[in-house]
Structure formats: C-alpha cells, structure tokens
Design a protein around this motif. Structure first.
Motif, PDB file in Angstrom:
ATOM      1  N   TYR A  73       0.620   5.503   0.011  1.00 32.35           N
ATOM      2  CA  TYR A  73      -0.262   6.640   0.312  1.00 32.35           C
ATOM      3  C   TYR A  73       0.408   7.883  -0.258  1.00 32.35           C
ATOM      4  O   TYR A  73       1.409   8.345   0.292  1.00 32.35           O
ATOM      5  CB  TYR A  73      -0.457   6.779   1.828  1.00 32.35           C
TER       6      TYR A  73
ATOM      7  N   HIS B  77       0.833  -1.210   0.000  1.00 31.25           N
ATOM      8  CA  HIS B  77       0.000   0.000   0.000  1.00 31.25           C
ATOM      9  C   HIS B  77       0.861   1.250   0.000  1.00 31.25           C
ATOM     10  O   HIS B  77       1.762   1.383   0.817  1.00 31.25           O
ATOM     11  CB  HIS B  77      -0.898   0.004   1.241  1.00 31.25           C
TER      12      HIS B  77
ATOM     13  N   ASP C  50      -3.933   4.224  -1.528  1.00 34.66           N
ATOM     14  CA  ASP C  50      -4.954   4.268  -0.478  1.00 34.66           C
ATOM     15  C   ASP C  50      -5.107   5.641   0.165  1.00 34.66           C
ATOM     16  O   ASP C  50      -4.215   6.488   0.081  1.00 34.66           O
ATOM     17  CB  ASP C  50      -4.612   3.247   0.606  1.00 34.66           C
TER      18      ASP C  50
ATOM     19  N   LYS D  65      -2.784  -0.460   6.714  1.00 37.61           N
ATOM     20  CA  LYS D  65      -3.408  -1.746   6.324  1.00 37.61           C
ATOM     21  C   LYS D  65      -2.541  -2.843   6.944  1.00 37.61           C
ATOM     22  O   LYS D  65      -1.339  -2.911   6.681  1.00 37.61           O
ATOM     23  CB  LYS D  65      -3.407  -1.892   4.803  1.00 37.61           C
TER      24      LYS D  65
END
Ligand SMILES: [Zn+2]
Length: 343
Positions: free
Chosen positions: A129, A127, A334, A341
């Motif tokens: 960001y 993930h 995300d 996560k």
C-alpha cells in the motif's frame, strides 16, 4: 496472539505429547513428517478459526492472546473411541519419561513452524500500500502522473488546508480526486499546525478538524491517518505508538472511522526535502517485512511517503524505480480501504 504463536503453544502442549508418543512408537526418522503434517493441519484450522485468521488480535497497545486454554485439552467424553486413543497415549507417555534425556529441540520446532508458515504465505499474493501524506503539495501532480503511467493504485492522505493555499494546489487536489487509481483519505484539515501534542490534548477539537476535512474535500471513505502518530485502530486491532493521540483516535473509531498507520517509512530529509534512504534500502525493508511477517498483517505492507519528497525530477525517478522494483516481484498495489488482505 498470532496464529503462529497459538500454534506454537498448542504444539507445546497436547500436540507435543502426541509427537513424543509418535516418536516413541515409530522412531525419530519419521518425526519430521509427523511434525509437518501437524503444522499443516494446524495451519488449516487457524485459517478457518475466525475472521481474524492470520492477523493479529490486539488490544491496548500490545498484541494479546485470543487463545483459549481449553483448546489444548482433549475432549475424551465426546467419543469412546477418543477415550481409548487418549488412554493409550497416556500409557505411552511412560516411554516419554525415558526419552526425556534427549528432549525435542523447541527452537528447532519453532523455526520449522515459522518456515512452514512462511512457505504458505509465499504461495499467496503480496500486497503493498503506497501511501502519500500531506498533499496536495508540490509533488502531488507528479505522483498522480506516475500512478497513471505505471497503472498502479496509490493512496493520498490529504490535508484540506494545503488545498486552499494556492490555485495550483487546488488543481492538483482535483487531479487526485478525478484519478480512479488514487484513493483519497483524511489526514486532518490543519495537520495540527504541526504541534501534535497540543493538537491531541483536546480530542474534541481534533475530531472537529478531521470532520471539517471530510466535508471540505468531500471524502467518501471514513479512513484516517493521524498527523505525527503511527496509530492503528480497525476491526479487532488497536496499536498505539504514543499515548498522546490515542484519545482522539478512540473518539474517531467510536464514530465509525478506521485509523491506519504504517509499517515502513521512506523518510524525508527535513531541510532538503529529499528521500533519506536509497531505493534499494527501502525496497529491501519492504521485502524483509513481507518475508519476516513483521508487518501488522502478514503479506501486507503499508509504506509511508510524503508528497513533497517528489517535487523534482530526481525524486520522481526514485519513486518510479521503487515501483518498478516492486512490480518485478509481482507485488499487488492496493487501496488502503481494502486493508488488510487476508487468506
Ligand atoms: Zn502528515
């Protein structure tokens, strides 16, 4: 303490004895498979041990152990069968005394454990960001369009004062706000007027500045990034880069806010406003963070950028190129409100 460290300690205590016992009984040829099984067993137990699982448990500004020394002790009183097992284990430890001439390579154990954990993480989604600070600024509209064109979620940490500087910036703020792919969060109203030590010297006025921003921009999430400070406070994590700012962060946290910093920064040149590192450099830094588990939470990397890095076509092409590189690796983009996560 990270799961990995906890496992390592455990391996070096009760399980270390067990491994040595096994070595004595069945020979070194099977050592690797026994160790692998132990690692997998431990990995599984860590996954279910608590809600923090593979994240860090941190207080003050260092990670500390959530490790209970009683965990490494056998519990022989619970079952007669277990007593027998541990008794025989103790007897066989005499063999260990002889074998200690060739002690188990601790570094090798540690590396294997790391590799084993890494393989587990590699099977899980990664993930990223993308966070853009200080908007709305010139550059925000382009970032908004790129998020839509690439169909990825991004995060904008907004400064209310900038929105009131011109009609254009106000319009750009509305673009962000109406785009479902853009998460809008709080970066203070004044940005501390870029005098951070003075700003944080009074936590109450700083707090009021964040509150004003929340109201003015009608922000729905209680998520903050502090101007000029890489401070994280959420759940059981508290990580502080500079003490100046920590009182404000604590005050915000106790009032229901989560504070997020960053793992990797794509730095901006102070005079030209252009990104300093190349796309390749920043991409590799993100990849290394994922692979080395040096990010605050494994498989989660927060990238800091600033809106004004992408004012012109050249900067926008760089951003697009970075996103394409990350997409090729199947990274998931995300919202910071979903950070971290965990598995
Ligand atoms: Zn900022």
């Amino acid at each position: 303490m990270s799961c990995e460290k906890k496992l390592f300690l455990r391996l070096n205590n009760a399980h270390f004895n067990f491994v040595v016992y096994k070595m004595a009984k069945i020979g070194r040829g099977n050592m690797l498979s026994i160790l692998s099984i132990l690692i997998l067993l431990e990995f599984t137990s860590c996954q279910h041990s608590s809600s923090t699982t593979l994240g860090y448990i941190a207080t003050a500004d260092t990670a500390v152990a959530g490790f209970d020394s009683t965990m490494i002790q056998p519990e022989p009183k619970k079952s007669p069968l277990l007593i027998t097992k541990w008794d025989s284990l103790q007897k066989n430890l005499i063999t260990f005394q002889v074998d200690s001439i060739n002690p188990v390579d601790v570094k090798l154990q540690k590396r294997r454990l790391k590799d084993s954990l890494r393989r587990e993480f590699d099977n899980k989604p990664k993930h990223v960001y993308l966070t853009f600070d200080d908007g709305p600024l010139i550059g925000s509209a382009a970032i908004d369009s790129i998020a839509t064109a690439k169909d990825i979620k991004i995060n904008a940490f907004l400064v209310g004062r900038h929105a009131n500087m011109s009609k254009r910036l106000k319009r750009d703020l509305e673009k962000y706000r109406s785009n479902p792919l853009v998460g809008c969060y709080n970066h203070s109203y004044t940005h501390g007027m870029n005098r951070f030590s003075a700003f944080y010297s009074n936590p109450n006025t700083a707090f009021a500045d964040f509150e004003k921003n929340e109201v003015d921009l009608a922000l729905t999430h209680k998520i903050i990034r502090l101007p000029g400070r890489n401070i994280w406070i959420y759940d059981d994590v508290r990580k502080i880069d500079l003490q100046s700012g920590s009182s404000t962060a604590d005050l915000l946290y106790t009032n229901g806010y989560k504070i997020y910093g960053w793992d990797v920064e794509w730095r901006i040149h102070g005079l030209t406003g252009k990104p300093i590192q190349s796309v390749g450099e920043i991409y590799h830094r993100i990849r290394n963070f994922m692979n080395n588990k040096s990010s605050l939470t494994p498989n989660n990397v927060v990238l800091l950028m600033h809106d004004d890095m992408f004012q012109n076509k050249k900067g926008q092409l760089l951003l697009t190129a970075l996103i394409d590189s990350l997409k090729r690796e199947d990274y998931q983009f995300d919202f910071i409100e979903d950070y971290p996560k965990r598995y």
